[in-house]
Design a protein around this motif. Structure first.
Motif, PDB file in Angstrom:
ATOM      1  N   ARG A  12       1.026  -1.075   0.035  1.00  0.00           N
ATOM      2  CA  ARG A  12       0.019   0.099   0.075  1.00  0.00           C
ATOM      3  C   ARG A  12       0.888   1.404   0.092  1.00  0.00           C
ATOM      4  O   ARG A  12       1.189   1.815  -1.018  1.00  0.00           O
ATOM      5  N   ASP A  13       1.425   1.562   1.081  1.00  0.00           N
ATOM      6  CA  ASP A  13       2.399   2.764   1.227  1.00  0.00           C
ATOM      7  C   ASP A  13       3.420   2.497  -0.018  1.00  0.00           C
ATOM      8  O   ASP A  13       4.166   3.422  -0.452  1.00  0.00           O
ATOM      9  N   THR A 170       3.672  11.176   9.011  1.00  0.00           N
ATOM     10  CA  THR A 170       3.147  11.270   7.706  1.00  0.00           C
ATOM     11  C   THR A 170       4.348  12.050   6.829  1.00  0.00           C
ATOM     12  O   THR A 170       4.361  11.609   5.878  1.00  0.00           O
ATOM     13  N   HIS A 201       4.151   4.621  12.519  1.00  0.00           N
ATOM     14  CA  HIS A 201       4.214   4.653  11.232  1.00  0.00           C
ATOM     15  C   HIS A 201       5.069   5.622  10.877  1.00  0.00           C
ATOM     16  O   HIS A 201       4.533   6.983  10.893  1.00  0.00           O
ATOM     17  N   HIS A 203       7.917   8.041   8.212  1.00  0.00           N
ATOM     18  CA  HIS A 203       8.435   8.438   6.931  1.00  0.00           C
ATOM     19  C   HIS A 203       9.637   8.736   7.166  1.00  0.00           C
ATOM     20  O   HIS A 203      10.168   9.308   8.192  1.00  0.00           O
TER      21      HIS A 203
HETATM   22  O1  KIV Z   1       1.636   8.434   6.437  1.00  0.00           O
HETATM   23  C1  KIV Z   1       0.471   8.185   6.730  1.00  0.00           C
HETATM   24  O2  KIV Z   1       0.038   9.173   7.329  1.00  0.00           O
HETATM   25  C2  KIV Z   1      -0.210   7.033   6.211  1.00  0.00           C
HETATM   26  C3  KIV Z   1      -1.349   7.029   6.880  1.00  0.00           C
HETATM   27  C4  KIV Z   1      -2.635   6.746   5.561  1.00  0.00           C
HETATM   28  C5  KIV Z   1      -1.471   6.033   7.844  1.00  0.00           C
HETATM   29  O3  KIV Z   1       0.140   6.386   5.381  1.00  0.00           O
END
Ligand code: KIV
Ligand code: ZN
Length: 512
Positions: A12-13, A170, A201, A203
């Motif tokens: 997904r991501d 994010t 989660h 980045h």
């Molecule tokens: O990075 C993010 O905020 C996401 C969310 C949809 C969980 O990928």
């Protein structure tokens, strides 16, 4: 030891990485490998994005039984319904729904007040909880959200039925200490926090994703989200292989463990890299080509005397083996099938003949067939099983230092008709690609072209990756052949076929 769940979002991501587009059989192949790696949860896609996404999430949910399968949904009823359609036949239907919470997102993207955001989040979670066994809720851009508001909305969604709360960074903005403090704050200020699991989660915009995820684990996160090789939106996500190995090697410090089968790491990394076309940098931790290479004389001397002088991770821990030469043209079907099995590739009875004859043809031209060659052949043949509008029949390319490069191409089209064209270009590849473009009624711009050898030696197979814009859509493709021109033509057609197949089967509904 604290148990930490691994939530893999490669499909997904990770698939949101620029230029990556996987078809259903490639996604399924990755999902099967993630199951072997023993991740806890696979986020298989965003079902509301397109009928094609929904179909692949459904197929993965039906197939994978060794771990949970989830899908993403915005805080919108139709997204949640699409996710239910995709996931209801899974072993444990689980939804991942999100809404942005930061002031920037509230004001400019959602144009909603704090109260409206809470209301939308609560009603979507309540609706989701009426269908799904497990509901995970994410506060998009949580790390740039006012902490009191973050605590308030989290309390409300827990009361509405969320069992997992994810705190995404994010935009990859936060630092490890700050991120740890967010978790600490939430534990202290959300009354119902002990009823749920907290998830991280991250980045990698500032190169801190793994460090931030580890800080979250130290402050009570019980689930880590990330991707294989750290692929994902912009600079990518937490690299799960790095995180899992860090927890393993420094268990004395972190006192936490995952259930991952670490020996499957190298195979998973290679598969994801080959199918996405996203090369792993040579110096990348854990899975880079040089991660276990000792170059300096002093280091080599040390390692020869005692490995642990300069080696904190053994290559075997993550599944690297030293036996590269395996089969040759005299090898039989049984040996071929056995070796594939050892490489984690299960081949159906009806497919083995086709694969074996491709293996024999290649082995006739190539002295030694390495594991890398076998994996490349099987992936390539998996590709040709997918829908093909155009199929390559033959190419002829002429090049001379003082001549205009010329190509002649014969294809078969979707109705099995023969298409033949000739063209020129400034170089062989340009001549070939100009000619292929002439065969199709589409405008095609080449955005990227990369060529790699599969393993070493002059007779190595050539693997070509292309990124292009076809019919207004970005697409990518790959091709494998003994010859670089043939591999180039195959990669081009593979990219075109993907777009044409997408066009026919599934126009996107929402943009991701
Ligand atoms: O990075 C993010 O905020 C996401 C969310 C949809 C969980 O990928
Ligand atoms: Zn993300």
């Amino acid at each position: 030891m604290q148990k930490v769940k691994i939530f893999d979002t490669t499909l997904r991501d990770g698939e949101q990485s620029a230029g990556v587009n996987l078809n259903m059989s490639e996604k399924l192949e990755i999902a099967r490998q993630l199951e072997r790696l023993n991740v806890d949860i696979i986020e298989a896609g965003f079902p509301a994005a397109s009928p094609g996404d929904l179909a692949s999430v459904r197929e993965i949910a039906r197939t994978i039984k060794g771990c949970s399968v989830t899908g993403l949904a915005r805080a919108v009823i139709s997204d949640i319904d699409a996710a239910w359609e995709a996931l209801k036949e899974g072993a444990e239907p689980r939804l991942h729904t999100f809404i942005a919470t930061s002031p920037i997102h509230r004001e400019f993207k959602l144009k909603q007040s704090k109260e409206q955001v809470i209301e939308t989040a609560v009603s979507s979670v309540r609706y989701a909880a009426s269908k799904f066994a497990v509901v995970q809720w994410s506060a998009e851009d949580a790390c740039r959200t006012e902490l009191p508001f973050l605590a308030e909305i989290i309390e409300q969604v827990i009361r509405a039925g969320a069992q997992v709360i994810n705190i995404p960074d994010t935009v990859g903005y936060i630092t490890p200490e700050e991120y740890g403090n967010v978790f600490k704050y939430l534990y202290e200020h959300v009354p119902s926090i002990n009823k749920v699991e907290l998830s991280t989660h991250c980045h990698d915009d500032l190169g801190l994703a793994v460090a931030n995820s580890l800080a979250a684990v130290q402050h009570g996160a019980r689930q880590v989200e990330g991707t294989i090789n750290g692929i994902g939106e912009r600079a990518g996500n937490t690299a799960l292989e790095e995180l899992a190995v860090a927890l393993h090697i420094r268990k004395d410090y972190f006192q936490a463990e995952t259930r991952l089968n670490l020996q499957e790491i190298s195979r998973t990394s290679t598969l994801v890299s080959k199918l996405t076309g996203m090369e792993v940098p040579a110096n990348k931790a854990v899975v880079g080509r040089n991660a276990f290479a000792h170059e300096s004389g002093i280091h080599q001397d040390g390692v020869l005397k005692e490995k642990t002088t300069y080696e904190i991770i053994s290559p075997e821990l993550v599944g690297y083996q030293n036996n590269s030469m395996v089969l040759g043209k005299h090898s039989g079907r049984h040996a071929f099938r056995n070796r594939l099995k050892e490489l984690g590739i299960e081949v159906q009875d009806q497919e083995i003949n086709r694969l074996f004859s491709v293996f024999k043809e290649t082995a006739d031209r190539k002295k030694e067939m390495t594991d890398e060659d076998l994996v490349a052949i099987v992936l390539e043949e998996g590709l040709s099983k997918t829908e093909s509008f155009y199929e390559l029949k033959s190419i002829q390319v002429q090049y001379g230092t003082n001549q205009i490069p010329t190509a002649t191409v014969t294809l078969s089209g979707s109705a099995n008709e023969e298409i033949q064209e000739a063209g020129t270009g400034a170089g062989s590849i340009e001549a070939l690609y100009n000619t292929l473009e002439k065969c199709m009624n589409e405008t095609i711009d080449l955005l990227d072209y990369r060529i790699q050898s599969v393993g070493a030696g002059r007779d190595a197979l050539a693997q070509v990756y292309v990124k292009m814009k076809c019919a207004g859509k970005e697409t990518s493709g790959r091709g494998l052949a003994q010859d670089v021109l043939e591999a180039s033509a195959k990669a081009y057609l593979n990219a075109v076929n993907r777009v044409l197949y997408m066009k026919e089967s599934a126009e996107p509904i929402v943009s991701r």
